[in-house]
Design a protein around this motif. Structure first.
Motif, PDB file in Angstrom:
ATOM      1  N   LEU A 187      68.653  66.767  74.235  1.00 54.28           N
ATOM      2  CA  LEU A 187      67.759  67.059  73.114  1.00 54.28           C
ATOM      3  C   LEU A 187      66.922  65.833  72.744  1.00 54.28           C
ATOM      4  O   LEU A 187      65.736  65.951  72.422  1.00 54.28           O
TER       5      LEU A 187
ATOM      6  N   ILE B 107      56.202  70.068  66.345  1.00 53.72           N
ATOM      7  CA  ILE B 107      57.087  68.923  66.589  1.00 53.72           C
ATOM      8  C   ILE B 107      56.307  67.795  67.262  1.00 53.72           C
ATOM      9  O   ILE B 107      56.362  66.641  66.846  1.00 53.72           O
ATOM     10  N   GLY B 108      55.534  68.149  68.279  1.00 49.28           N
ATOM     11  CA  GLY B 108      54.796  67.128  69.022  1.00 49.28           C
ATOM     12  C   GLY B 108      53.766  66.420  68.175  1.00 49.28           C
ATOM     13  O   GLY B 108      53.575  65.204  68.299  1.00 49.28           O
TER      14      GLY B 108
ATOM     15  N   ARG C 131      64.086  65.405  75.236  1.00 46.54           N
ATOM     16  CA  ARG C 131      63.015  66.367  74.998  1.00 46.54           C
ATOM     17  C   ARG C 131      62.211  65.994  73.745  1.00 46.54           C
ATOM     18  O   ARG C 131      60.977  66.120  73.715  1.00 46.54           O
TER      19      ARG C 131
ATOM     20  N   ILE D 269      74.618  67.037  75.494  1.00 48.74           N
ATOM     21  CA  ILE D 269      73.699  67.851  74.690  1.00 48.74           C
ATOM     22  C   ILE D 269      72.779  66.944  73.881  1.00 48.74           C
ATOM     23  O   ILE D 269      71.558  67.118  73.839  1.00 48.74           O
TER      24      ILE D 269
ATOM     25  N   ILE E 229      67.801  74.018  68.536  1.00 50.98           N
ATOM     26  CA  ILE E 229      66.842  72.927  68.722  1.00 50.98           C
ATOM     27  C   ILE E 229      66.193  73.032  70.100  1.00 50.98           C
ATOM     28  O   ILE E 229      64.996  72.794  70.258  1.00 50.98           O
ATOM     29  N   GLY E 230      66.987  73.469  71.071  1.00 48.28           N
ATOM     30  CA  GLY E 230      66.429  73.648  72.418  1.00 48.28           C
ATOM     31  C   GLY E 230      65.310  74.669  72.444  1.00 48.28           C
ATOM     32  O   GLY E 230      64.277  74.462  73.075  1.00 48.28           O
TER      33      GLY E 230
ATOM     34  N   MET F 277      62.111  73.409  70.824  1.00 51.20           N
ATOM     35  CA  MET F 277      61.357  72.464  71.645  1.00 51.20           C
ATOM     36  C   MET F 277      60.960  73.078  72.990  1.00 51.20           C
ATOM     37  O   MET F 277      60.445  72.397  73.871  1.00 51.20           O
ATOM     38  N   GLY F 278      61.228  74.382  73.132  1.00 53.46           N
ATOM     39  CA  GLY F 278      60.733  75.096  74.301  1.00 53.46           C
ATOM     40  C   GLY F 278      61.487  74.825  75.587  1.00 53.46           C
ATOM     41  O   GLY F 278      60.925  74.925  76.664  1.00 53.46           O
ATOM     42  N   ILE F 279      62.771  74.452  75.512  1.00 54.83           N
ATOM     43  CA  ILE F 279      63.512  74.286  76.767  1.00 54.83           C
ATOM     44  C   ILE F 279      64.574  75.363  76.946  1.00 54.83           C
ATOM     45  O   ILE F 279      65.225  75.431  77.981  1.00 54.83           O
TER      46      ILE F 279
ATOM     47  N   LYS G   3      56.328  73.873  69.277  1.00 58.11           N
ATOM     48  CA  LYS G   3      56.136  72.656  70.066  1.00 58.11           C
ATOM     49  C   LYS G   3      54.982  71.836  69.529  1.00 58.11           C
ATOM     50  O   LYS G   3      55.061  70.600  69.446  1.00 58.11           O
ATOM     51  N   VAL G   4      53.914  72.536  69.152  1.00 55.63           N
ATOM     52  CA  VAL G   4      52.761  71.829  68.587  1.00 55.63           C
ATOM     53  C   VAL G   4      53.175  71.113  67.305  1.00 55.63           C
ATOM     54  O   VAL G   4      52.841  69.945  67.087  1.00 55.63           O
TER      55      VAL G   4
ATOM     56  N   LEU H 252      58.219  65.291  73.632  1.00 55.51           N
ATOM     57  CA  LEU H 252      57.247  66.014  72.800  1.00 55.51           C
ATOM     58  C   LEU H 252      56.549  65.085  71.818  1.00 55.51           C
ATOM     59  O   LEU H 252      55.343  65.143  71.652  1.00 55.51           O
ATOM     60  N   GLN H 253      57.339  64.245  71.148  1.00 54.31           N
ATOM     61  CA  GLN H 253      56.769  63.512  70.025  1.00 54.31           C
ATOM     62  C   GLN H 253      56.110  62.205  70.431  1.00 54.31           C
ATOM     63  O   GLN H 253      55.277  61.686  69.707  1.00 54.31           O
TER      64      GLN H 253
ATOM     65  N   LEU I 277      49.351  67.423  71.752  1.00 48.56           N
ATOM     66  CA  LEU I 277      49.857  68.410  70.793  1.00 48.56           C
ATOM     67  C   LEU I 277      49.262  68.189  69.408  1.00 48.56           C
ATOM     68  O   LEU I 277      49.039  69.138  68.663  1.00 48.56           O
TER      69      LEU I 277
ATOM     70  N   LEU J 224      72.457  73.169  70.117  1.00 46.72           N
ATOM     71  CA  LEU J 224      71.785  73.136  71.421  1.00 46.72           C
ATOM     72  C   LEU J 224      70.759  74.263  71.531  1.00 46.72           C
ATOM     73  O   LEU J 224      69.607  74.034  71.888  1.00 46.72           O
TER      74      LEU J 224
END
Lengths: 405, 599
Positions: B11, A274-275, B14, B7, A361-362, A365-367, A271-272, B18-19, B26, A358
């Protein structure tokens, strides 16, 4: 000329596939660039070449032959899955890989393709009717046998993928809503049971409602509900009797953030990564998370972090868009195809890709829980890459021969 | 179709979250992940005296560093013998270092000797993971000790670490007492940082952005003290040679700056720099003489007759008496059924004579004319019963009794005016510190301004290169010139005139003023007090001396003050060495002698 080619050559699937494979190579190169694993990129490049050949072969294979070979191939794959269980190498805790000489592979990746084709072949038989319980059981059995074998490796992720191909194909094959609901209900209550009493009651209510609305006759509905309840209770009972550490293991599996040093570590770092990419990313080979190896073996299941970190929202959404375009195209091909086998197989392929996308990638991204399955075309791994490219080849084949009955 | 778009939408949402939404947070985490700051220690500020002499210096100190992951346990015995450290102690330090980072250097042992360093350096190729770095530690180039004023800095303790700012980490030096503690933020400077990239295992890969973001450490600011270091050394030896327990405070009456501050017994502050062996620390702590205790600011004794000017000031200022007012001293004062004796029969005495001869009967009489509350008011005015605000650290408020105090202590109506008899001559519950007394003497010297005592005059701001004056408060007491003149005249006569109690404080060629006091001690010998100032017309030094359990102020404390004044004003001792009778005072001669030989 081009118009003529367009008629017979599925440019869309081909170039989307090449784009994804290209992004994958770029990402694998970055992920292994400074990790002392440069050989990984070279191998992936060779496999991509092999995959391309396989793709073209699949694209040109006559559909009828494919259909005829579906069952023998399926049986062969089941044998291979058995063999791998007996003599396979254990890598990261599961026996999924075996090699002869310098060559080797993961049969489960190819078994996916074979299972899709076998199921499609079975459903496309004129004698098959999904309102016939015996046929339904056979259809489910075709999928369940490899699931059991894969689970024994044990490879939970791949078995989930097998399962998810079943529903879309059955749906496409004309299974009634009740059948779909009856298959779906035990799964959601089993999942619900692991998340605690509230989730269990909620999923039970949901399952009950689904079965009630789709019911065809009371008896079948009652049986399905009974099975669902039995599954829920047994999962609950087994879970309650587990030692605390195993319960904790399941809890962290479902919510990896409970364990920031173990499974959760990857998710947090991912997550870090990607974010921190932001809108345009940190630049190619400039991602600190990627280049400094914060995510172990990032080139396998967490490859999505590379476009996310180094190319930012722009890069990551491009990956998502390419995937989605390929999936929508697959559904389109399934619709166009006049051949029932081709149509069902196309849907199966879309189902597999969609599930992979799904879940992978899910989880990056931590979901979603960390279920170790690769991202098609991007993750490192020869068998998966070649099997996936073969499936694109099949889609192209179905497109070319869409008018054939 | 719909499922696929769903889907995709999930995605994308999300990804956006995040970004774009959480990007800042982050991104910061990612930086913290991959960048480590190596600390560059700043050089602590120097401390100079008022004449520019370096009093507290910074010298090199060698610290052995360890990178835990690189250390080879097989070399433990070699390392142990080189550092003269028990293997278990080394292991303990390594464990702590590992908790900070296995891959970054941490301090293993501070302040090893040059000889140890030479031996270590020879074996360094054999000792992987061991390095050393040059750090600074305090050194004291003069003979002055002044440990209670200068204070000391030590390696930060676990207890301190838990409540000071995050600036500090294990092994850092922090000012722990005196000026070192009070001026810690000024003296310490600021750490610098060298940023390095690390991989996921914390190993240093290289400098980060070619060192563009590195921050140089900033030197601590220097302090310039009001102290006259020669005077300090002289005053310390006067106390030491005579074996006195007590305190001496010399102050500049013009601004309240501390010229010298001695508390004996004391200790050598250099034992606190570098590493203080725990047994030495324990000895200092357990010593029955309490060398760590700053008697100058923390002791609280009745001031005796030195307090009489407060009562005189109250009476004069409130118009209760004037200079003509006389009391006939018959050698005793009757209050209730009791007669309070005086030392002499002074006969008819006015206020100046009463101070000169320290006539108790005069002040007993005055106390009942002035009244308790007015007395308390003037005590407060002269700065008693409250802290002085000195910048050297802890101090006592002393105790200035008041109606409210007695009401709380004994209950309303349960105490009598009899208490006032003792207070009239500075005895009883009244408690003052030598520091408060020095300020009081300074206020009498300068004509009635109460200064906040302070050790530091300036700090040298190394960022702006400006010598910044350290501000201090001054409070005009608004005493009438007549009152001040009378009090001062009384004090002048104490020293200069026959019949005064402090003739031993005289300095040849300089007119001085002062007042002796003897603090009655029910537990043992009385404590001797002296307060004074000189020169009389334009005072430049005010002194307060307290000698515990040494008897009369006039005979013990006054000569000490006289010599301090002489040393300060002449820069040397010119007086014919007094020849007191007691053998202890003989050593005063010895010290004067030795100081003449080694200025």
């Amino acid at each position: 000329m081009i118009d003529y080619l367009k008629e017979y050559f599925d440019f869309k699937a081909f170039f989307l596939c090449l784009a994804l494979v290209g992004m994958g190579l770029v990402s694998v190169y970055s992920a292994t660039y400074d990790a002392g694993a440069a050989a990984i990129f070279d191998r992936q490049l060779i496999w991509a070449g092999g995959g391309l050949v396989l793709l073209l072969v699949m694209a040109l294979f006559p559909i009828k032959t494919l259909q005829r070979l579906a069952f023998p191939t399926y049986i062969l794959m089941l044998v291979l899955l058995l063999v791998v269980l007996l003599i396979g190498k254990t890598t990261s805790g599961s026996k999924s890989w075996f090699g002869i000489g310098g060559l080797g592979g993961q049969p489960s990746e190819f078994a996916k393709v074979a299972t899709i084709l076998a199921l499609a072949a079975f459903l496309s038989k004129t004698t098959t009717s999904l309102s016939n319980v015996r046929h339904l059981v056979i259809a489910a059995g075709i999928v369940l046998v490899p699931i059991v074998l894969v689970l024994m490796q044990p490879d939970l992720g791949t078995s989930v993928v097998f399962f998810t191909m079943l529903l879309p194909i059955l749906y496409w094959g004309g299974a009634s809503n009740f059948v779909l609901a009856a298959i779906f209900a035990p799964i959601i209550v089993a999942a619900g049971a692991l998340f605690g009493t509230f989730a269990l009651l909620f999923t039970l209510a949901l399952a009950g409602a689904m079965l009630y609305w789709t019911r065809e006759n009371r008896f079948a509905a009652a049986v399905a509900l009974g099975i669902t309840l039995a599954v829920a209770l047994s999962v609950q009972t087994v879970y309650d009797r587990m030692p605390a550490y195993q319960q904790k293991r399941i809890a962290t599996f479902l919510n990896s953030e409970l364990d920031p040093r173990g499974a959760g570590y990857n998710v947090v770092q991912s997550k870090v990564a990607i974010g921190s990419g932001g809108v345009f990313g940190k630049g190619y080979l400039q991602g600190t998370q990627t280049q400094l190896n914060f995510i172990p073996e990032q080139w396998t299941d967490f490859i999505f972090c590379v476009p996310g970190e180094e190319f930012g929202f722009a890069g990551a959404s491009l990956v998502l868009i390419c995937f989605t375009a390929l999936l929508l195209h697959g559904v389109h091909v399934a619709g166009l195809s006049k051949n029932k086998f081709a149509s069902a197989a196309a849907i199966g392929i879309v189902g597999v890709f969609a599930t992979h996308m799904l879940i992978n990638i899910g989880m990056s991204m931590g979901i979603l829980p960390v279920i170790g399955i690769p991202l098609p075309f991007l993750s490192y791994g020869g068998s998966a890459l070649m099997a996936n490219m073969a499936m694109v080849g099949l889609l192209m084949n179905f497109y070319s021969n869409r008018k054939e009955r | 179709m719909g499922a696929i778009l769903l889907i995709f939408a999930v995605l994308m949402v999300r990804l956006y979250q995040l970004q774009l939404l959480y990007h800042g947070e982050l991104d910061k985490k990612s930086e913290e992940n991959s960048i480590r700051a190596l600390i560059k220690e700043p050089i602590r500020g120097y401390i100079y005296d008022r004449t520019g002499k370096l009093v507290v210096d910074v010298g090199p100190s060698y610290t052995v560093m360890i990178v835990p992951s690189e250390f080879d346990k097989r070399t433990m015995s070699l390392l142990s013998s080189l550092l003269e450290m028990e293997p278990r102690a080394i292991e303990e330090r390594i464990a702590r270092a590992r908790a900070y980072s296995p891959y970054l250097p941490s301090r293993l042992k501070r302040d090893i000797t040059f000889q140890s360093l030479a031996a270590l350096e020879e074996h360094l190729p054999l000792l992987s993971g061991i390095t050393y770095q040059v750090e600074s530690k305090r050194s004291y180039p003069t003979k002055a000790r002044a440990p209670h004023l200068l204070g000391y800095s030590r390696e930060i303790s676990d207890a301190q670490l838990s409540h000071v700012s995050a600036y500090y980490r294990q092994g850092d030096i922090i000012g722990t007492a005196g000026l070192e503690a009070r001026y810690e933020p000024t003296l310490r400077g600021e750490k610098g940082f060298e940023y390095v990239s690390v991989n996921s295992r914390g190993q240093v890969i290289g400098s980060f952005e070619e060192g563009m973001r590195d921050v140089e450490s900033k030197e601590g600011f220097d302090l310039i003290l009001g102290m006259d270091v020669d005077l300090q050394v002289f005053a310390e030896s006067l106390m030491t040679v005579n074996g006195y327990t007590g305190a001496l405070v010399a102050m500049d009456p013009a601004n309240g700056s501390i010229l010298a501050m001695v508390s004996k017994p004391d200790f050598d502050p250099s034992v606190m720099s570098g590493v203080t062996p725990s047994d030495l620390w324990a000895r200092l702590n357990m010593d029955p003489d309490k060398p760590l205790f700053n008697r100058a600011a923390l002791t609280r004794y009745p001031p005796g007759s030195t307090f009489k000017m407060v009562l005189a000031a109250a009476a004069l200022e409130e118009g209760i008496i004037n200079e003509q007012f006389r009391v006939n001293c018959t050698g005793g004062f009757r209050f209730g059924n009791r007669v309070w004796k005086d030392l002499h029969v002074h006969g008819s005495t006015n206020v100046v004579e009463a101070i000169q001869r320290s006539c108790n009967v005069f002040f007993y009489t005055l106390m009942f004319k002035v009244g308790f509350d007015t007395w308390t008011k003037y005590g407060l005015k002269f700065g008693f019963g409250r802290t002085t605000g000195i910048d050297t650290g802890e101090e006592t408020t002393g105790l200035l009794p008041s109606t409210a105090y007695y009401d709380t202590r004994y209950g309303k109506g349960k105490w009598t005016q009899g208490n006032l008899v003792s207070l009239a001559i500075g005895q009883g519950e009244l408690g003052v510190s030598p520091l408060q007394m020095a300020r009081y003497a300074a206020a009498l010297a300068n004509g009635g301004t109460l200064h906040q005592p302070h050790a530091v005059l300036f700090m040298n701001n190394k960022r702006t290169n400006i010598m910044e004056e350290v501000p201090h408060a001054e409070t005009p007491m608004n005493l009438s010139p007549t009152t001040i003149a009378l009090l001062r005249e009384g004090m002048r006569r104490v020293v200069q005139e026959p019949g005064g109690t402090a003739s031993l404080a005289r300095v040849k060629g300089i007119e001085s003023a002062g007042k002796t006091g003897t603090s009655e001690n029910p537990h043992g010998n009385d404590h001797a007090w002296y307060v004074g100032f000189a020169p009389f017309e334009h005072p430049s030094i005010a002194v307060a001396v307290l000698l515990e359990n040494s008897g009369y102020g006039g005979s013990k404390a006054a000569p000490l003050a006289g010599m301090v004044v002489e040393k300060y004003l002449y820069r040397e001792l010119r007086r014919p060495v007094p020849r007191p009778a007691s053998p202890k005072a003989d050593s005063v001669a010895t010290v004067t002698q030795s100081l003449r030989e080694n200025p």
